[in-house]
Design a protein around this motif. Structure first.
Motif, PDB file in Angstrom:
ATOM      1  N   ALA A  22       1.028  -1.342   0.055  1.00  0.00           N
ATOM      2  CA  ALA A  22      -0.100  -0.034   0.085  1.00  0.00           C
ATOM      3  C   ALA A  22       0.810   1.157   0.155  1.00  0.00           C
ATOM      4  O   ALA A  22       0.329   2.122  -0.698  1.00  0.00           O
ATOM      5  CB  ALA A  22      -1.032   0.060   1.377  1.00  0.00           C
ATOM      6  N   LYS A  23       1.938   1.305   0.862  1.00  0.00           N
ATOM      7  CA  LYS A  23       2.850   2.279   0.805  1.00  0.00           C
ATOM      8  C   LYS A  23       3.656   2.805  -0.267  1.00  0.00           C
ATOM      9  O   LYS A  23       3.627   3.889  -0.642  1.00  0.00           O
ATOM     10  CB  LYS A  23       3.811   2.051   2.040  1.00  0.00           C
ATOM     11  CG  LYS A  23       4.659   3.314   2.330  1.00  0.00           C
ATOM     12  CD  LYS A  23       5.475   3.177   3.661  1.00  0.00           C
ATOM     13  CE  LYS A  23       6.470   4.203   3.988  1.00  0.00           C
ATOM     14  NZ  LYS A  23       7.276   3.972   5.233  1.00  0.00           N
ATOM     15  N   TYR A  24       4.048   1.655  -0.926  1.00  0.00           N
ATOM     16  CA  TYR A  24       5.068   1.735  -1.901  1.00  0.00           C
ATOM     17  C   TYR A  24       4.586   1.495  -3.512  1.00  0.00           C
ATOM     18  O   TYR A  24       5.261   1.879  -4.372  1.00  0.00           O
ATOM     19  CB  TYR A  24       6.239   1.019  -1.864  1.00  0.00           C
ATOM     20  CG  TYR A  24       7.261   1.251  -0.502  1.00  0.00           C
ATOM     21  CD1 TYR A  24       7.965   2.303  -0.488  1.00  0.00           C
ATOM     22  CD2 TYR A  24       7.129   0.518   0.709  1.00  0.00           C
ATOM     23  CE1 TYR A  24       8.710   2.709   0.585  1.00  0.00           C
ATOM     24  CE2 TYR A  24       7.717   0.811   1.633  1.00  0.00           C
ATOM     25  CZ  TYR A  24       8.665   2.087   1.763  1.00  0.00           C
ATOM     26  OH  TYR A  24       9.429   2.440   2.875  1.00  0.00           O
ATOM     27  N   ALA A  25       3.674   0.697  -3.593  1.00  0.00           N
ATOM     28  CA  ALA A  25       3.007   0.297  -4.900  1.00  0.00           C
ATOM     29  C   ALA A  25       1.938   1.230  -5.367  1.00  0.00           C
ATOM     30  O   ALA A  25       1.514   1.602  -6.467  1.00  0.00           O
ATOM     31  CB  ALA A  25       3.177  -1.065  -5.079  1.00  0.00           C
ATOM     32  N   GLY A  26       1.009   1.219  -4.125  1.00  0.00           N
ATOM     33  CA  GLY A  26      -0.475   1.899  -4.351  1.00  0.00           C
ATOM     34  C   GLY A  26      -1.406   1.422  -5.310  1.00  0.00           C
ATOM     35  O   GLY A  26      -1.414   0.270  -5.652  1.00  0.00           O
ATOM     36  N   GLU A  27      -1.563   2.245  -6.420  1.00  0.00           N
ATOM     37  CA  GLU A  27      -2.505   2.048  -7.667  1.00  0.00           C
ATOM     38  C   GLU A  27      -1.721   0.862  -8.590  1.00  0.00           C
ATOM     39  O   GLU A  27      -2.442   0.420  -9.516  1.00  0.00           O
ATOM     40  CB  GLU A  27      -2.859   3.195  -8.418  1.00  0.00           C
ATOM     41  CG  GLU A  27      -1.813   3.842  -8.914  1.00  0.00           C
ATOM     42  CD  GLU A  27      -2.340   5.462  -9.675  1.00  0.00           C
ATOM     43  OE1 GLU A  27      -1.681   5.844 -10.389  1.00  0.00           O
ATOM     44  OE2 GLU A  27      -3.600   5.670  -9.334  1.00  0.00           O
ATOM     45  N   ASN A  28      -0.417   0.856  -8.336  1.00  0.00           N
ATOM     46  CA  ASN A  28       0.374  -0.041  -9.344  1.00  0.00           C
ATOM     47  C   ASN A  28      -0.125  -1.593  -8.923  1.00  0.00           C
ATOM     48  O   ASN A  28       0.457  -2.510  -9.479  1.00  0.00           O
ATOM     49  CB  ASN A  28       1.745   0.056  -9.399  1.00  0.00           C
ATOM     50  CG  ASN A  28       1.917   1.486 -10.371  1.00  0.00           C
ATOM     51  OD1 ASN A  28       1.320   1.513 -11.201  1.00  0.00           O
ATOM     52  ND2 ASN A  28       3.249   2.257  -9.874  1.00  0.00           N
ATOM     53  N   ALA A  29      -0.630  -1.997  -7.835  1.00  0.00           N
ATOM     54  CA  ALA A  29      -0.775  -2.990  -7.368  1.00  0.00           C
ATOM     55  C   ALA A  29      -1.990  -3.731  -7.567  1.00  0.00           C
ATOM     56  O   ALA A  29      -3.174  -3.036  -7.421  1.00  0.00           O
ATOM     57  CB  ALA A  29      -0.375  -3.259  -5.730  1.00  0.00           C
ATOM     58  N   ILE A  30      -1.854  -4.955  -7.522  1.00  0.00           N
ATOM     59  CA  ILE A  30      -3.329  -5.908  -7.475  1.00  0.00           C
ATOM     60  C   ILE A  30      -3.290  -7.075  -6.424  1.00  0.00           C
ATOM     61  O   ILE A  30      -2.347  -7.523  -6.231  1.00  0.00           O
ATOM     62  CB  ILE A  30      -3.760  -6.576  -8.493  1.00  0.00           C
ATOM     63  CG1 ILE A  30      -3.910  -5.798  -9.843  1.00  0.00           C
ATOM     64  CG2 ILE A  30      -5.015  -7.801  -8.651  1.00  0.00           C
ATOM     65  CD1 ILE A  30      -4.148  -6.542 -11.087  1.00  0.00           C
TER      66      ILE A  30
END
Length: 358
Positions: free
Chosen positions: A283-291
């Motif tokens: 959540a902290k380092y990837a945000g919207e780039n994560a699934i």
């Protein structure tokens, strides 16, 4: 008064049978209705005593535990917790047992250290309670996948008849958390991921040695590369990193690149590795780039972390109740409002693809 969980202990060691039956009988909601030194005696006692849960040793005379488990799951399915030795052979056999249909496993107590025995009994008690409520009928309802480790194109057959081909380059990452029932569920998901899938990071509750063996097994089955994670490993396309047993795994970012860090800080949610530890850093380092995907497992580990991921812009998926062996972790995430989509096991890859293509 609530009925006790009836347990049959199957182990060729008289000492282990005595330790397990004596210790388990001290719990008010457990009744060890019998013990058996081998599968032939166990078969007769299953029919006469009708246990709710079986504890089963892998290595036994006359018929090994895996052969017996296959017969059991075919003709008379009973929730089974394996009691395994902490050796490479024991790890491999345990993973095969989970593939056949065992609910979970514990490491066999050494019988030398009272603390070791106490810890194992506590873990076994918890897993027997979970096994007694597990969705046993769903365990073997897996779907055949079409894959080839050595080809550049993999066909991913799904229920809608669509064949998913390779992805274009992506900075997305996929993170997955699972516990009880997760070894087979993870296999069913990863086997459908194409060779150039976005990088994947996984936390499966599992002790040391077992995670290494599990990663090797997945690597042999999947078109992506699967490895046990090490401190500093970079996230790369076409590779899945599995958190090592007894270590937390955190995501870190350097510029546009991601890597993982391992540590042995205190357990979180009674787990190390913990799904929440991974999801919080995603959540902290990837945000919207994560699934983020939360799958079958007891407890609530990963639920709050998945909510943080969703709040940071990530897309989130939970395995549905009907396909879970234990609908604990996904249910807690759903109740928190942390989930964008709820999907049956075999449609989780399809939902991941949909998020990636959007």
């Amino acid at each position: 008064m609530k009925e006790k969980i009836k347990v049959l202990v199957v182990d060729d060691s008289a000492v282990v049978r005595k330790i397990l039956s004596t210790a388990l009988n001290k719990y008010l909601d457990i009744e060890v209705v019998g013990t058996a030194p081998d599968p032939f005696v166990a078969r007769n006692k299953i029919l006469s005593l009708k246990p709710d849960v079986l504890t089963l040793d892998v290595e036994m005379p006359r018929m090994d535990g895996l052969t017996f488990l296959k017969k059991l799951m075919t003709y008379h399915p009973i929730p089974t917790v394996m009691v395994s030795s902490l050796t490479q052979e024991g790890c491999d056999a345990t993973l095969k047992a989970l593939a056949i249909g065992a609910i979970d496993f514990v490491a066999k107590p050494t019988c030398r250290l009272s603390g070791d025995v106490k810890d194992v009994i506590g873990e076994l008690y918890t897993k027997i309670k979970v096994a007694s409520k597990a969705n046993i009928k769903k365990i073997n309802n897996t779907k055949k996948q079409v894959y080839n480790k050595d080809t550049s194109r993999v066909i991913h057959s799904t229920s809608d008849g669509h064949n998913y081909t390779l992805f274009k380059g992506s900075r997305k990452i996929i993170v997955i958390g699972a516990s009880t029932g997760g070894t087979e569920a993870l296999k069913d998901v990863l086997i459908q991921m194409p060779p150039n899938s976005p990088a994947i990071v996984i936390v499966q509750h599992m002790p040391e040695l077992f995670t290494r063996a599990f990663a090797k097994r997945l690597d042999s089955l999947c078109s992506i590369t699967v490895k046990e994670g090490k401190n500093g490993d970079s996230l790369i396309q076409g590779q899945a990193i599995l958190a090592p047993g007894n270590y937390h795994l955190r995501l870190r970012r350097s510029g546009a690149m991601y890597h993982v860090e391992t540590n042995q800080e205190a357990p979180v949610n009674h787990q190390r590795p913990s799904v929440d530890v991974l999801f919080d850093t995603v959540a902290k380092y990837a945000g919207e780039n994560a699934i983020g995907v939360i799958m079958t497992g007891m407890g609530s580990d990963g639920a709050s972390g998945l909510l943080k991921m969703k709040e940071s812009g990530a897309k989130t998926i939970a395995q549905d109740e009907d396909s879970c062996v234990v609908f604990g972790m996904p249910n807690e995430a759903i109740k928190l409002g942390a989930v964008d989509r709820i999907a049956p096991l075999q449609k989780i890859p399809e939902n991941i693809f949909a998020f990636l293509n959007n």
